[in-house]
Design a protein around this motif. Structure first.
Motif, PDB file in Angstrom:
ATOM      1  N   UNK A 146       0.831  -1.167   0.078  1.00  0.00           N
ATOM      2  CA  UNK A 146      -0.106  -0.014  -0.172  1.00  0.00           C
ATOM      3  C   UNK A 146       0.788   1.256  -0.111  1.00  0.00           C
ATOM      4  N   UNK A 147       0.008   2.398   0.221  1.00  0.00           N
ATOM      5  CA  UNK A 147       0.918   3.472   0.512  1.00  0.00           C
ATOM      6  C   UNK A 147       1.390   3.934   1.875  1.00  0.00           C
ATOM      7  N   UNK A 148       2.878   4.082   1.903  1.00  0.00           N
ATOM      8  CA  UNK A 148       3.477   4.239   3.204  1.00  0.00           C
ATOM      9  C   UNK A 148       3.354   5.530   3.741  1.00  0.00           C
ATOM     10  N   UNK A 149       2.603   5.711   4.847  1.00  0.00           N
ATOM     11  CA  UNK A 149       2.103   7.070   5.406  1.00  0.00           C
ATOM     12  C   UNK A 149       3.441   7.653   6.410  1.00  0.00           C
ATOM     13  N   UNK A 150       4.164   6.628   7.152  1.00  0.00           N
ATOM     14  CA  UNK A 150       5.077   6.819   7.984  1.00  0.00           C
ATOM     15  C   UNK A 150       6.021   5.862   8.324  1.00  0.00           C
ATOM     16  N   UNK A 151       7.151   5.898   8.374  1.00  0.00           N
ATOM     17  CA  UNK A 151       8.312   5.062   8.794  1.00  0.00           C
ATOM     18  C   UNK A 151       9.275   5.680   9.378  1.00  0.00           C
ATOM     19  N   UNK A 152       9.650   4.828  10.563  1.00  0.00           N
ATOM     20  CA  UNK A 152      10.624   5.087  11.529  1.00  0.00           C
ATOM     21  C   UNK A 152      11.390   4.233  11.955  1.00  0.00           C
ATOM     22  N   UNK A 153      12.795   4.156  11.778  1.00  0.00           N
ATOM     23  CA  UNK A 153      13.658   3.047  11.986  1.00  0.00           C
ATOM     24  C   UNK A 153      14.658   3.640  12.768  1.00  0.00           C
ATOM     25  N   UNK A 154      14.987   2.957  14.129  1.00  0.00           N
ATOM     26  CA  UNK A 154      16.045   3.477  14.925  1.00  0.00           C
ATOM     27  C   UNK A 154      17.002   2.206  15.284  1.00  0.00           C
ATOM     28  N   UNK A 155      18.199   2.649  15.731  1.00  0.00           N
ATOM     29  CA  UNK A 155      19.339   1.393  16.213  1.00  0.00           C
ATOM     30  C   UNK A 155      19.641   1.859  17.502  1.00  0.00           C
ATOM     31  N   UNK A 156      19.932   1.088  18.484  1.00  0.00           N
ATOM     32  CA  UNK A 156      20.528   1.373  19.582  1.00  0.00           C
ATOM     33  C   UNK A 156      21.600   0.426  20.117  1.00  0.00           C
ATOM     34  N   UNK A 157      22.810   1.087  19.988  1.00  0.00           N
ATOM     35  CA  UNK A 157      24.031   0.350  20.436  1.00  0.00           C
ATOM     36  C   UNK A 157      24.283  -0.220  21.896  1.00  0.00           C
ATOM     37  N   UNK A 158      23.961  -1.298  22.414  1.00  0.00           N
ATOM     38  CA  UNK A 158      24.170  -1.661  23.730  1.00  0.00           C
ATOM     39  C   UNK A 158      25.311  -2.561  24.247  1.00  0.00           C
ATOM     40  N   UNK A 159      26.256  -2.337  23.211  1.00  0.00           N
ATOM     41  CA  UNK A 159      27.360  -3.233  23.514  1.00  0.00           C
ATOM     42  C   UNK A 159      28.231  -2.843  24.854  1.00  0.00           C
ATOM     43  N   UNK A 160      28.448  -1.686  25.206  1.00  0.00           N
ATOM     44  CA  UNK A 160      28.975  -1.188  26.258  1.00  0.00           C
ATOM     45  C   UNK A 160      28.191  -1.700  27.578  1.00  0.00           C
ATOM     46  N   UNK A 161      26.839  -1.652  27.462  1.00  0.00           N
ATOM     47  CA  UNK A 161      26.221  -1.866  28.741  1.00  0.00           C
ATOM     48  C   UNK A 161      26.332  -3.654  28.962  1.00  0.00           C
ATOM     49  N   UNK A 162      26.023  -4.321  27.802  1.00  0.00           N
ATOM     50  CA  UNK A 162      26.383  -5.677  27.724  1.00  0.00           C
ATOM     51  C   UNK A 162      27.517  -6.135  28.223  1.00  0.00           C
ATOM     52  N   UNK A 163      28.695  -5.511  28.049  1.00  0.00           N
ATOM     53  CA  UNK A 163      30.008  -5.820  28.255  1.00  0.00           C
ATOM     54  C   UNK A 163      30.099  -5.400  29.858  1.00  0.00           C
ATOM     55  N   UNK A 164      29.673  -4.419  30.268  1.00  0.00           N
ATOM     56  CA  UNK A 164      29.644  -4.156  31.607  1.00  0.00           C
ATOM     57  C   UNK A 164      28.920  -5.161  32.622  1.00  0.00           C
ATOM     58  N   UNK A 207      21.345 -13.457  39.197  1.00  0.00           N
ATOM     59  CA  UNK A 207      20.055 -13.799  38.444  1.00  0.00           C
ATOM     60  C   UNK A 207      19.449 -12.571  37.852  1.00  0.00           C
ATOM     61  N   UNK A 208      19.353 -11.269  38.506  1.00  0.00           N
ATOM     62  CA  UNK A 208      19.183 -10.128  37.862  1.00  0.00           C
ATOM     63  C   UNK A 208      20.133  -9.717  36.563  1.00  0.00           C
ATOM     64  N   UNK A 209      21.425 -10.130  36.895  1.00  0.00           N
ATOM     65  CA  UNK A 209      22.379  -9.808  35.672  1.00  0.00           C
ATOM     66  C   UNK A 209      22.177 -10.855  34.401  1.00  0.00           C
ATOM     67  N   UNK A 210      21.936 -12.018  34.745  1.00  0.00           N
ATOM     68  CA  UNK A 210      21.565 -13.195  33.748  1.00  0.00           C
ATOM     69  C   UNK A 210      20.392 -12.637  33.117  1.00  0.00           C
ATOM     70  N   UNK A 211      19.295 -12.375  33.624  1.00  0.00           N
ATOM     71  CA  UNK A 211      18.360 -11.781  33.024  1.00  0.00           C
ATOM     72  C   UNK A 211      18.403 -10.803  32.124  1.00  0.00           C
ATOM     73  N   UNK A 212      19.064  -9.629  32.533  1.00  0.00           N
ATOM     74  CA  UNK A 212      19.152  -8.443  31.834  1.00  0.00           C
ATOM     75  C   UNK A 212      20.230  -8.906  30.561  1.00  0.00           C
ATOM     76  N   UNK A 213      21.068  -9.782  30.609  1.00  0.00           N
ATOM     77  CA  UNK A 213      21.679 -10.239  29.449  1.00  0.00           C
ATOM     78  C   UNK A 213      20.949 -11.164  28.361  1.00  0.00           C
ATOM     79  N   UNK A 214      19.943 -11.941  29.161  1.00  0.00           N
ATOM     80  CA  UNK A 214      19.168 -12.783  28.205  1.00  0.00           C
ATOM     81  C   UNK A 214      18.050 -11.734  27.548  1.00  0.00           C
ATOM     82  N   UNK A 215      17.493 -10.702  27.993  1.00  0.00           N
ATOM     83  CA  UNK A 215      16.725  -9.922  27.435  1.00  0.00           C
ATOM     84  C   UNK A 215      17.419  -8.945  26.310  1.00  0.00           C
ATOM     85  N   UNK A 216      18.708  -8.437  26.555  1.00  0.00           N
ATOM     86  CA  UNK A 216      19.517  -7.912  25.678  1.00  0.00           C
ATOM     87  C   UNK A 216      19.883  -8.876  24.137  1.00  0.00           C
ATOM     88  N   UNK A 217      20.124 -10.039  24.383  1.00  0.00           N
ATOM     89  CA  UNK A 217      20.339 -11.007  23.677  1.00  0.00           C
ATOM     90  C   UNK A 217      19.036 -11.171  22.731  1.00  0.00           C
TER      91      UNK A 217
END
Length: 293
Positions: A146-164, A207-217
């Motif tokens: 159909x006719x695209x009325x709006x499109x918004x694409x974003x990228x979030x680099x979370x490498x630093x958070x994942x490494x920490x 447990x909290x840290x492992x859950x956060x890593x699973x969510x990011x993955x």
């Protein structure tokens, strides 16, 4: 006289020899005692609490350094999200096309919501797609649906958070093993309770840290797209294929609805209508009073 002097001289020599021997023996004893006192004074006193016992030793430091080296090899973690709104001719037909594109790109629909109003139809989809197929999915939706009325694409680099988080998690696991080893050799009830409490806190934090890593993955491996299919219901004589009779009835219905809305609006102003007679009464009284004056 000479006979007496000789024995006395021998006796003095014997006493001097014995005194020198005793002095050497005393010095030897002092030499042995001093190093023992120094050894006692230089010894390290035992820690007064469990936390002091857990100071980083060489093995712990080596483990921490090893965990840091492992996290240095973590690949880049980028989360991609997108939003698209597409105007279509028929919701059902467009939905079938979307399902084919989703299947082709190994994606799946996480959430689906349909809304039907007097003005339009809306089909809202939350789509999860593998990271490598995200761009292809977007391009497929942009062509032919159909006719695209709006499109918004974003990228979030979370490498630093994942490494920490990964480094802190590895270090917590090292200390957790150290606490468990200490628990096996704990002698007092106080130490046992303190160690168990530290173990419980570390396990919760792990447990909290492992859950956060699973969510990011999960967010990295599968990108998220919010897709909205929109169909407008407004009719016009130029585009509508509906006959004159149907459009005439629709016009009557719309006119009646407008009249009802207007009437309800007037009714909502009833407090102001009650004030009008009172205002007129005051105005006439003031006018008559002015004439008498």
């Amino acid at each position: 006289m000479g006979k007496l002097i000789l024995p006395l001289f021998c006796l003095v020599l014997m006493n001097c020899s014995k005194h020198e021997t005793d002095k050497q023996a005393l010095n030897a004893d002092l030499v042995e005692v001093v190093p023992q006192e120094k050894a006692i004074s230089s010894s390290v006193s035992p820690p007064h609490s469990v936390s002091e016992k857990l100071l980083p030793d060489e093995n712990t430091q080596q483990g921490i350094q090893s965990s840091k080296k492992q996290t240095d090899t973590i690949s880049r973690k980028v989360i991609k999200n997108g939003e698209m709104r597409i105007q279509v001719g028929e919701i059902k037909k467009a939905q079938n096309q979307v399902n084919d594109i989703i299947k082709k790109n190994q994606a799946y629909i996480e959430k689906e919501q349909f809304q039907n109003t007097d003005m339009d139809d809306n089909l809202n989809l939350t789509i999860r797609v593998p990271h490598k197929h995200f761009d292809a999915l977007i391009n497929s939706f942009s062509d032919g649906i159909g006719s695209v009325l709006s499109k918004n694409i974003s990228s979030d680099d979370v490498t630093e958070e994942y490494t920490d988080v990964s480094i802190k998690l590895a270090n917590k696991k090292i200390y957790l093993e150290k606490y468990r080893d200490m628990l096996k050799s704990a002698a007092t009830t106080k130490d046992i309770l303190e160690i168990q409490e530290n173990i419980r806190e570390l396990e919760d934090e792990i447990d909290v840290a492992e859950g956060r890593l699973r969510f990011i993955d999960d967010r990295v491996n599968y990108s998220t797209l919010q897709l909205s299919l929109y169909k407008e219901k407004i009719r016009s004589s130029a585009t509508s294929k509906i006959g004159f009779g149907s459009r005439f009835i629709d016009s009557l219905t719309e006119g009646w609805n407008s009249f009802v809305s207007f009437l309800l609006g007037l009714i909502s102003l009833w407090p102001f209508f009650l004030l009008i007679p009172f205002i007129v009464f005051l105005w006439r009284k003031w006018k008559s009073h002015k004439k008498k004056a």
